[in-house]
Design a protein around this motif. Sequence first.
Motif, PDB file in Angstrom:
ATOM      1  N   PHE A 211      17.094   6.953 -83.312  1.00  0.00           N
ATOM      2  CA  PHE A 211      17.375   5.503 -84.207  1.00  0.00           C
ATOM      3  C   PHE A 211      17.665   5.779 -85.546  1.00  0.00           C
ATOM      4  O   PHE A 211      18.171   5.166 -86.076  1.00  0.00           O
ATOM      5  CB  PHE A 211      15.587   5.333 -84.177  1.00  0.00           C
ATOM      6  CG  PHE A 211      15.419   3.949 -84.868  1.00  0.00           C
ATOM      7  CD1 PHE A 211      15.756   2.793 -84.166  1.00  0.00           C
ATOM      8  CD2 PHE A 211      14.857   4.024 -85.956  1.00  0.00           C
ATOM      9  CE1 PHE A 211      15.511   1.569 -84.730  1.00  0.00           C
ATOM     10  CE2 PHE A 211      14.520   2.507 -86.736  1.00  0.00           C
ATOM     11  CZ  PHE A 211      14.951   1.523 -85.940  1.00  0.00           C
ATOM     12  N   ARG A 212      17.340   7.192 -86.074  1.00  0.00           N
ATOM     13  CA  ARG A 212      17.903   7.396 -87.496  1.00  0.00           C
ATOM     14  C   ARG A 212      19.211   8.221 -87.488  1.00  0.00           C
ATOM     15  O   ARG A 212      19.599   8.832 -88.439  1.00  0.00           O
ATOM     16  CB  ARG A 212      16.847   8.009 -88.385  1.00  0.00           C
ATOM     17  CG  ARG A 212      15.477   7.348 -88.367  1.00  0.00           C
ATOM     18  CD  ARG A 212      15.308   6.085 -89.531  1.00  0.00           C
ATOM     19  NE  ARG A 212      14.374   5.328 -89.679  1.00  0.00           N
ATOM     20  CZ  ARG A 212      14.226   4.219 -89.671  1.00  0.00           C
ATOM     21  NH1 ARG A 212      15.288   3.579 -90.292  1.00  0.00           N
ATOM     22  NH2 ARG A 212      13.223   3.486 -89.785  1.00  0.00           N
ATOM     23  N   SER A 213      19.797   8.415 -86.174  1.00  0.00           N
ATOM     24  CA  SER A 213      20.838   9.015 -86.249  1.00  0.00           C
ATOM     25  C   SER A 213      22.095   8.650 -87.134  1.00  0.00           C
ATOM     26  O   SER A 213      22.329   7.298 -87.266  1.00  0.00           O
ATOM     27  CB  SER A 213      21.303   9.607 -84.871  1.00  0.00           C
ATOM     28  OG  SER A 213      21.816   8.356 -84.235  1.00  0.00           O
ATOM     29  N   SER A 214      23.062   9.676 -87.578  1.00  0.00           N
ATOM     30  CA  SER A 214      24.368   9.141 -88.130  1.00  0.00           C
ATOM     31  C   SER A 214      25.088   8.094 -87.236  1.00  0.00           C
ATOM     32  O   SER A 214      25.726   7.109 -87.496  1.00  0.00           O
ATOM     33  CB  SER A 214      25.071  10.123 -88.793  1.00  0.00           C
ATOM     34  OG  SER A 214      25.578  10.868 -87.619  1.00  0.00           O
ATOM     35  N   GLN A 215      25.075   8.326 -85.918  1.00  0.00           N
ATOM     36  CA  GLN A 215      25.894   7.750 -85.034  1.00  0.00           C
ATOM     37  C   GLN A 215      25.261   6.107 -84.826  1.00  0.00           C
ATOM     38  O   GLN A 215      25.940   5.074 -84.959  1.00  0.00           O
ATOM     39  CB  GLN A 215      25.823   8.198 -83.586  1.00  0.00           C
ATOM     40  CG  GLN A 215      26.381   9.443 -83.401  1.00  0.00           C
ATOM     41  CD  GLN A 215      26.923  10.053 -81.979  1.00  0.00           C
ATOM     42  OE1 GLN A 215      26.507   9.256 -81.269  1.00  0.00           O
ATOM     43  NE2 GLN A 215      27.455  11.201 -81.830  1.00  0.00           N
ATOM     44  N   ALA A 216      23.922   6.059 -84.905  1.00  0.00           N
ATOM     45  CA  ALA A 216      23.140   4.515 -84.969  1.00  0.00           C
ATOM     46  C   ALA A 216      23.697   3.663 -86.066  1.00  0.00           C
ATOM     47  O   ALA A 216      24.046   2.742 -86.093  1.00  0.00           O
ATOM     48  CB  ALA A 216      21.762   4.968 -84.724  1.00  0.00           C
ATOM     49  N   ARG A 217      23.727   4.564 -87.138  1.00  0.00           N
ATOM     50  CA  ARG A 217      24.047   4.037 -88.315  1.00  0.00           C
ATOM     51  C   ARG A 217      25.490   3.401 -88.507  1.00  0.00           C
ATOM     52  O   ARG A 217      25.650   2.446 -88.953  1.00  0.00           O
ATOM     53  CB  ARG A 217      23.758   4.813 -89.650  1.00  0.00           C
ATOM     54  CG  ARG A 217      22.352   4.958 -90.164  1.00  0.00           C
ATOM     55  CD  ARG A 217      22.120   5.388 -91.627  1.00  0.00           C
ATOM     56  NE  ARG A 217      22.500   6.732 -91.725  1.00  0.00           N
ATOM     57  CZ  ARG A 217      21.698   7.801 -91.404  1.00  0.00           C
ATOM     58  NH1 ARG A 217      20.360   7.417 -91.490  1.00  0.00           N
ATOM     59  NH2 ARG A 217      22.053   8.930 -91.751  1.00  0.00           N
ATOM     60  N   ALA A 218      26.299   4.211 -87.921  1.00  0.00           N
ATOM     61  CA  ALA A 218      27.761   3.990 -87.860  1.00  0.00           C
ATOM     62  C   ALA A 218      27.963   2.879 -86.803  1.00  0.00           C
ATOM     63  O   ALA A 218      28.664   1.817 -87.271  1.00  0.00           O
ATOM     64  CB  ALA A 218      28.582   5.282 -87.446  1.00  0.00           C
ATOM     65  N   LEU A 219      27.044   2.729 -85.606  1.00  0.00           N
ATOM     66  CA  LEU A 219      27.459   1.714 -84.620  1.00  0.00           C
ATOM     67  C   LEU A 219      26.866   0.139 -85.416  1.00  0.00           C
ATOM     68  O   LEU A 219      27.290  -0.683 -85.001  1.00  0.00           O
ATOM     69  CB  LEU A 219      26.598   2.079 -83.428  1.00  0.00           C
ATOM     70  CG  LEU A 219      27.730   3.147 -82.879  1.00  0.00           C
ATOM     71  CD1 LEU A 219      26.688   4.018 -81.877  1.00  0.00           C
ATOM     72  CD2 LEU A 219      28.846   2.410 -81.942  1.00  0.00           C
TER      73      LEU A 219
END
Length: 719
Positions: free
Chosen positions: A259-267
Amino acid sequence: MARYTRLTEPIALITLNNPPVNALSSAVRSGIVDSVSQALKDDQVKAVVFCGENRMFSGGADIKEFSGSMSGPPLVRMIHSIEASEKLMVAAIEGVALGGGLELALGCHYRVANTKARLGLPEVTLGFLPGAGGTQRLPRLTGITAALELITTGRQISAQEALQLGIVDQVTEGNAVQAAMELALSVIGQPLNPRRLSLRPPVWSADVDSVCEVALARVKQHSRGAMAPVACVQAVRAAAMLPYSKGMEKERQLMDTLFRSSQARALQYAFFAQRNAGKWSLPNGARWNNTKARDVQRVGVIGLGTMGRGIAVSLVKAGLSVVALESDAKQLESGKKAVTAMLQRDAQRRGVGSPLHLLTFALSFHQLKDVDLVIEAVFEDMNLKKRVFSDLCKVLRAGTLICTNTSGLNVDELAKVTDRQHLVVGMHFFAPAHVMKLLEVVYGSRSSPEAVAVAMALGKRIQKVCVAVGNCPGFVGNRMLKLYMDQSLYLLEEGATPEQVDQALEEFGFAMGIFKVADLSGLDVGWRVRKASGLIGPDIDPVNPSRWRLGQRYCPLPDMLCQQGRFGQKTGRGWYLYNSPGSKEAKPDPEILNFLEDYRLKYGITPQRISSQEVIERCAFSLANEGFRILEDGIAAGPEDIDVIYLFGYGWPRHRGGPMFYASQVGLSVVLEKMEHYHRIHPDVPSLEPSRLLRRLVAEGSPPIQQWRNHIKNLHSQL
Ligand SMILES: CC(C)(COP(=O)(O)OP(=O)(O)OC[C@H]1O[C@@H](n2cnc3c(N)ncnc32)[C@H](O)[C@@H]1OP(=O)(O)O)[C@@H](O)C(=O)NCCC(=O)NCCSC(=O)C[C@@H](O)CCCCCCCCCCCCC(=O)O
């Protein structure tokens, strides 16, 4: 945010009301909880039907809330209490039921969908998983194989497919609410436990492990380093092995990590950036919402080479009439065959009628006299394009737009030869044009807002992701690409191999390394452009070509390959070796390694060991650095537009957001420091010098990317 209506029958209707997609925001969740409790308190109410305002069930959780602190009733608990309720709960699905929207419906005891509805769990595309029970309830309905496919891809399905998979109980051509009420009346009083998915046992079968292994291998192959698809497999596997409550624990655990991963933020950034690109604005204040686009029905396409063919196919598929023009009968015949075959194949694949009646082939400009807009897709040669433009003006009606599919030539210079500079814009498609989603709409200094609006609307109609950009050599995408390519070539000079550079880029997540892409596109294309731009001329020694041109470091390696007839896939040899001309499987070529060694010897270059980190830093940060210059120059309206261009046109990995987002995530001060470092080592490469905007943003405390536009606005301010 959720409206409670007591109907005359023993039914209450709860309508989600949060336009445009009835996202399950905190207020909507509160509204649902209150409404459900009202229904439960009312002894006359025996059943509750859930629906969405404006015939749209729900687009899922409110993605905007994910970037802040979440408040309001948690979705998981809310859905659980709906499922556990002693009163019958039925979902009436119209429009879409996506993500949390579908999870809410899965918590209901029955689901009815309108035939036109679409259902899916697209969370994986946002960097996480269906975290409100979707990974545990869906497999209990559809079985593990279908659930794995749906959850790991995020694919949306039709109501009909949902019925076949057992996700909905009934499909209606009419009003889903009406049908849901009728269904409710027919089943009131029947036991609810069999309808509660959470009470079903794990969906274990003897082949679970192998099914999950296959799914895992598939997602790893396609995900290019994205974590969410792998986590989705793990969560669905839990539904096969564990009781519901334990499976939910697993879902929650995996969700916490993602949920708080950089990948989720990017997507999630990419999701909004894509939608934001449609809201174009021009420096003169004209915008998507204050400029009207007029209707386009008939389009002329000039040139039936690779680009023209793809453009014609895209237009016809969207239901537009197309007049496709070539200059000689032989070219026309081969273009006609290719376009016809592409359209027939597509119609067959989609099971629809062939749209060939929309297509006319022509050899004379006069046949374009009735079109509303022309897209020129002739060879990338300024003089040729100018000739086409002035010939067009002799036959076109006064208001017809003239668009050029140039990939980087000056749109203003082309417009000048016409009698309608305000109606000239660039429409830069990407090859293959019927497949690639990106369209750069290039406005020149005289392009009218209406012309931009028409091109953007046409692009949207043919299902492209359109980005309005200003006019400069290479526009946004190719202007940045040049520096990315330059860095890759310098890395070869300094000691790297094509496969080493490509491997680093592919591990970063690019669909294909840059040298493989160059082989695919054809090395001769750039060679011709460099010749036309004066970088290669008769004064250049072909044996010992200079590494210094037009006042800058220059890498002659691609020219030297072209001199050897190595044009890439089409000749079976380029940066890589191919089994035969046209074959796609790239193999390292020992000849290239020898060639690079000889080259370095010839120019006295001592090869260095180049790390993958250096490849990424020099390529990705150079892209971002040029992106900052593009923002300074006002060629792109914001960093999001640049990122959308790289996501949809250049294979940038979506889970890394785009080059500008990546720079923001790595940290602007880190990017600045690295650019300073590489510029110090390579003072002969001016593009490595950190841009003014990058310096300024760092000096101003590296604001979040969403605020960069404000800083750009102030860039030229004297106040
Ligand atoms: C719905 C669509 C198909 C519509 O398409 P269309 O083309 O018609 O329109 P647009 O795409 O242009 O959209 C119009 C408009 O609406 C905005 N919008 C669309 N969807 C959403 C949304 N879901 N939320 C917010 N806003 C949305 C869009 O931006 C446009 O706005 P604009 O201003 O530009 O007009 C299409 O839009 C679409 O596909 N939407 C997305 C669908 C989707 O992906 N849905 C899934 C959402 S995620 C979800 O549902 C998650 C659930 O599984 C529940 C998760 C539970 C959460 C639990 C949290 C646990 C946290 C644990 C970790 C905590 C750790 C810690 O505390 O640190």
